[in-house]
Design a protein around this motif. Structure first.
Motif, short mmCIF file in Angstrom:
data_model
loop_
_atom_site.label_atom_id
_atom_site.label_comp_id
_atom_site.label_asym_id
_atom_site.label_seq_id
_atom_site.Cartn_x
_atom_site.Cartn_y
_atom_site.Cartn_z
N MET A 152 0.82 -1.19 0.00
CA MET A 152 0.00 0.00 0.00
C MET A 152 0.87 1.26 0.00
SD MET A 152 -3.16 0.63 -0.13
CE MET A 152 -4.64 1.22 0.57
N SER A 153 1.94 1.25 0.77
CA SER A 153 2.82 2.40 0.85
C SER A 153 3.49 2.69 -0.49
CB SER A 153 3.87 2.17 1.93
OG SER A 153 4.76 3.24 1.96
N LYS A 154 3.89 1.62 -1.20
CA LYS A 154 4.51 1.81 -2.52
C LYS A 154 3.51 2.41 -3.50
CE LYS A 154 8.48 -0.90 -2.57
NZ LYS A 154 9.71 -0.25 -2.88
N ALA A 155 2.25 2.03 -3.39
CA ALA A 155 1.22 2.58 -4.27
C ALA A 155 1.05 4.07 -4.02
CB ALA A 155 -0.10 1.85 -4.08
N PHE A 156 0.98 4.49 -2.75
CA PHE A 156 0.85 5.92 -2.43
C PHE A 156 2.08 6.69 -2.88
CE2 PHE A 156 -2.20 4.72 1.13
CZ PHE A 156 -3.31 5.16 0.43
N MET A 157 3.25 6.07 -2.73
CA MET A 157 4.48 6.72 -3.15
C MET A 157 4.48 6.92 -4.67
SD MET A 157 8.40 5.84 -2.16
CE MET A 157 8.63 4.41 -3.20
N SER A 158 4.07 5.91 -5.41
CA SER A 158 4.02 6.02 -6.87
C SER A 158 2.97 7.04 -7.32
CB SER A 158 3.70 4.66 -7.49
OG SER A 158 4.75 3.77 -7.27
N ILE A 159 1.82 7.03 -6.67
CA ILE A 159 0.77 7.99 -7.02
C ILE A 159 1.24 9.41 -6.75
CG2 ILE A 159 -1.53 8.82 -6.34
CD1 ILE A 159 -2.28 5.83 -5.95
N LEU A 181 6.69 12.43 -0.13
CA LEU A 181 7.82 11.91 -0.89
C LEU A 181 9.15 12.19 -0.19
CD1 LEU A 181 6.73 12.71 -4.54
CD2 LEU A 181 6.96 10.46 -3.50
N LEU A 182 9.28 13.35 0.43
CA LEU A 182 10.50 13.62 1.19
C LEU A 182 10.63 12.64 2.36
CD1 LEU A 182 10.56 17.53 1.29
CD2 LEU A 182 12.21 16.02 0.14
N PHE A 183 9.51 12.29 2.98
CA PHE A 183 9.54 11.30 4.05
C PHE A 183 9.95 9.93 3.51
CE2 PHE A 183 7.43 7.97 6.53
CZ PHE A 183 8.02 8.19 7.77
N CYS A 184 9.41 9.57 2.36
CA CYS A 184 9.75 8.26 1.76
C CYS A 184 11.22 8.18 1.36
CB CYS A 184 8.86 7.99 0.54
SG CYS A 184 7.14 7.71 0.94
N TYR A 185 11.79 9.28 0.93
CA TYR A 185 13.19 9.33 0.50
C TYR A 185 14.10 9.94 1.56
CZ TYR A 185 11.80 7.98 -4.20
OH TYR A 185 11.32 7.28 -5.29
N ARG A 186 13.68 9.91 2.82
CA ARG A 186 14.42 10.55 3.89
C ARG A 186 15.83 10.01 4.05
NH1 ARG A 186 10.68 7.28 5.99
NH2 ARG A 186 11.30 5.72 7.52
#
Length: 127
Positions: A1-8, A110-115
């Motif tokens: 689910m997290s990857k889907a939100f990140m991609s969206i 996205l900044l959180f995902c790529y922190r």
């Protein structure tokens, strides 16, 4: 689910900036823009070269986000642009404030995902 939100978020942010950058070039070349622009925002660009640089960066970063290449670099370049967009719509032109808030939310996520890519910028290095 997290990857889907990140991609969206990544693709959505990429498309928003790609379209906004292309729309800016319509303004630069005195064509009718296909998306309405904020008169307050356009009045801030007294010199065309500022608008050209910003819109070029928006197009390049939008493409990088869409094709999933150099995403941390694109996020770093877009961060001050998004802050300026948000502050402009918060204080001068509230017509697109919702879009500005959406940009801030997607960028923050996205900044959180790529922190992990940015954490070394915040580390205290010994002298």
């Amino acid at each position: 689910m997290s990857k889907a939100f990140m991609s969206i978020s990544r693709i959505g942010l990429g498309f928003i900036f790609l379209i906004a950058g292309l729309n800016g070039y319509f303004v630069i070349f005195n064509f009718e823009p296909f998306i309405a622009t904020s008169p307050e925002a356009m009045s801030l660009f007294e010199f065309d070269y500022l608008l050209i640089i910003e819109k070029s960066l928006e197009i390049i970063c939008g493409i990088l986000l869409i094709i999933n290449r150099f995403v941390p670099l694109a996020l770093a370049i877009l961060s001050p642009i998004i802050v300026n967009i948000f502050l402009l719509h918060l204080f001068l032109d509230r017509s697109l404030l919702l879009l500005a808030v959406i940009l801030v939310v997607m960028q923050s996520y996205l900044l959180f995902c790529y922190r992990k890519n940015f954490i070394s910028l915040l580390e205290k290095k010994p002298l």
